[in-house]
Design an enzyme around this catalytic site. Sequence first.
Site, PDB file in Angstrom:
ATOM      1  N   PRO A 145       0.987  -1.268   0.276  1.00 26.86           N
ATOM      2  CG  PRO A 145      -0.862  -1.838   1.699  1.00 26.86           C
ATOM      3  CD  PRO A 145       0.373  -2.321   1.114  1.00 26.86           C
ATOM      4  N   PRO A 146       0.260   2.612  -0.344  1.00 26.19           N
ATOM      5  CG  PRO A 146      -1.054   3.831  -1.325  1.00 26.19           C
ATOM      6  CD  PRO A 146      -1.092   2.646  -0.680  1.00 26.19           C
ATOM      7  N   GLY A 147       2.878   4.439   1.020  1.00 22.08           N
ATOM      8  CA  GLY A 147       2.868   4.538   2.338  1.00 22.08           C
ATOM      9  C   GLY A 147       3.944   3.530   3.137  1.00 22.08           C
ATOM     10  CE  LYS A 185       4.830   0.519  -2.927  1.00 19.27           C
ATOM     11  NZ  LYS A 185       4.009   1.491  -1.961  1.00 19.27           N
ATOM     12  CB  THR A 186      10.355   5.255  -1.890  1.00 13.04           C
ATOM     13  OG1 THR A 186       9.438   5.020  -3.414  1.00 13.04           O
ATOM     14  CG2 THR A 186      11.683   6.005  -2.565  1.00 13.04           C
ATOM     15  CG  HIS A 194     -25.319  10.561  17.920  1.00 15.46           C
ATOM     16  ND1 HIS A 194     -26.755  10.005  16.541  1.00 15.46           N
ATOM     17  CD2 HIS A 194     -23.911  10.018  17.047  1.00 15.46           C
ATOM     18  CE1 HIS A 194     -25.743   9.512  15.659  1.00 15.46           C
ATOM     19  NE2 HIS A 194     -24.150   9.538  15.665  1.00 15.46           N
ATOM     20  CD  GLU A 195     -20.633  10.784  18.726  1.00 10.24           C
ATOM     21  OE1 GLU A 195     -19.987   9.493  18.553  1.00 10.24           O
ATOM     22  OE2 GLU A 195     -20.637  11.375  17.230  1.00 10.24           O
ATOM     23  CG  HIS A 224     -22.277   5.808  18.176  1.00  9.85           C
ATOM     24  ND1 HIS A 224     -22.464   4.630  17.516  1.00  9.85           N
ATOM     25  CD2 HIS A 224     -22.356   7.046  17.979  1.00  9.85           C
ATOM     26  CE1 HIS A 224     -22.800   5.160  16.364  1.00  9.85           C
ATOM     27  NE2 HIS A 224     -22.388   6.857  16.917  1.00  9.85           N
ATOM     28  CG  ASP A 258     -23.034   6.776  12.608  1.00 14.78           C
ATOM     29  OD1 ASP A 258     -21.562   6.160  12.842  1.00 14.78           O
ATOM     30  OD2 ASP A 258     -23.837   6.961  13.313  1.00 14.78           O
TER      31      ASP A 258
END
Length: 618
Positions: free
Chosen positions: A197-199, A202-203, A418-419, A422, A496
Amino acid sequence: MKKQDLIILPWVMLMLLLALSTVLLSGTSQQATVIDVPFSQFLEMTDTKRVKEVSIHENSIRGRFSDGRAFTTYAPNDTNLVDRLYSKGVAIKAGPPDSATPWFVSLVLQWLPLLFVIGVWIGMQRQMGSIWGNSFGFGRSRARLLTDSRERITFEEVAGVDEARADLEEIVEFLRDPVRFHDLGGRIPRGVLLVGPPGTGKTLIARAVAGEAGVPFFTTSGSDFVEMYVGVGASRVRDMFGQAKKKAPCIVFIDEIDAVGRRRGAGLGGGNDEREQTLNQLLVEMDGFETNNGVIIIGATNRPDVLDNALLRPGRFDRQIVVPSPDTIGREKILAVHVRKVPLAPDVNLKIIARGTPGFSGADLMNLVNEAALIAARRDRSRVIQSDFDDAKDKVMMGAERKSLVMTREEKMLTAYHEGGHAIVALNVPAADPLHKVTITPRGRALGMVLQLPERDQLSTSYAQMTARLAIMMGGRVAEQVIFGSDKITSGAESDIAQATQLARMMVTRWGFSPALGAVAYGKADEEVFLGKSVMRQQDLSRLTAQKIDMEIKRLVEEGCNEAKRIIEQKRQDLEMLAQGLLECETLSGSQISDLLRVQDRVAETAEPIACRSYPSC
């Protein structure tokens, strides 16, 4: 200065020297033939009619004798001189006085038109030279040779990718001592493909190979070979390998190789012919009729599925080294590398930070350390403390705090419940990750957020964990409905609902968690998105099967909603206490929530009223 200018400049200097020499010599020769005579002798020769002509400029007289010799003299202010010359038949010329202009200024003025023409000619030569240079250099490789003057990277600065590092260390050993491998009949891979994946670094790994091997290292990008002109890409490939052969043994690193190595014939109308010819040339150079001994190609991509099969076969890219996102141990090692130059306080625990950043790549962790250092600097600290890393993690994951956003008391209360919904569901469903933080501080596009901290990296997810996630996702909407009524439900649960629906769809169509549909994969998820093709092509399914899929998705989401409603109705007092704590403190950690709910239990047993002083410290 360009090469064309260096060639033209000596000729221009030579022409100027010749012109100057000519003027000086002519002036010297003229001065050598002119006789300076006294004025009395001039009058005597005038009376004997041996003066033929004169030229008078104020008191300076120049002229010629009857025998052709030139002379010059200086006359006093004699008012009868002109009449005397005229009476003796001398031709008289008169002119204005000589100017005081230096001889070199006169020389410049005389040669100024020629210098202007020479300048115009040089400019035209430079313009034509740049055009011809660009034309002839268009097909040259843009690969850059890294030298020791740049910052050197070694394997000590690469962490979290131990398997990839071990494979590349073998290549470094071959470059240092190739005889040991050749004696046993071994052949080092000609090409190594880094996939991840990116980041993920690899480089950075490729740069570490260059630093460890101590051999010439060419770096380029796949997009450097892609041009609209026919034959340019193939010419650059040939030129790149030509330069590499001269420096062998060496390494050629091609970043984002999918730009040039994409599968042939996969585009509209048969694909880009120029790109395919570039790929053909790359295939021939890597493993064609002629071998490139000592030239190792390292490619990097995050899209190995689109590469041409001929590029991936043995003899070209013999190895595919996966560079995945680091696990908890790898993230801790990466953090240790990035904090070497950062002064840390004793309370900083890299292990806790690594646990709290699941899914972070090496680039994300580097950004996290940098953000923590910037936050500490803005707060005028001499060291970075643990809370700086926590704030930096919140900023990276959720965005910056929206301090300018003004929320009414009612909006804050809706967000808090709301939170809190959860969080209460997350504390009471089985197989849920531990609760880390609950906040109603607006960040990014969210008005609040609940963060769960997994105890370890999860390689797979069970059915119980998925259903628990569905219940947690629906907990916010259910809390609004239970506390404020159905007519007070807001649109805050949009994200959600979308996430719950997507999770239920994957459970039904990809993972076989539906008794009505069985363990069958529906739709095609491995096709490339092109010309409107979606990742899940549901139009390939029959109408009856599509209806069953929709019904099963609805069933799973409703079961999660019912489970959340049961928990919230059972733990309504906990929800009330948690919402009030969020309204007062805005952000509560997992330990603070545990202390808060224990306080609530104690209040319920003793029938004491709930007071703000009962909240744990914010």
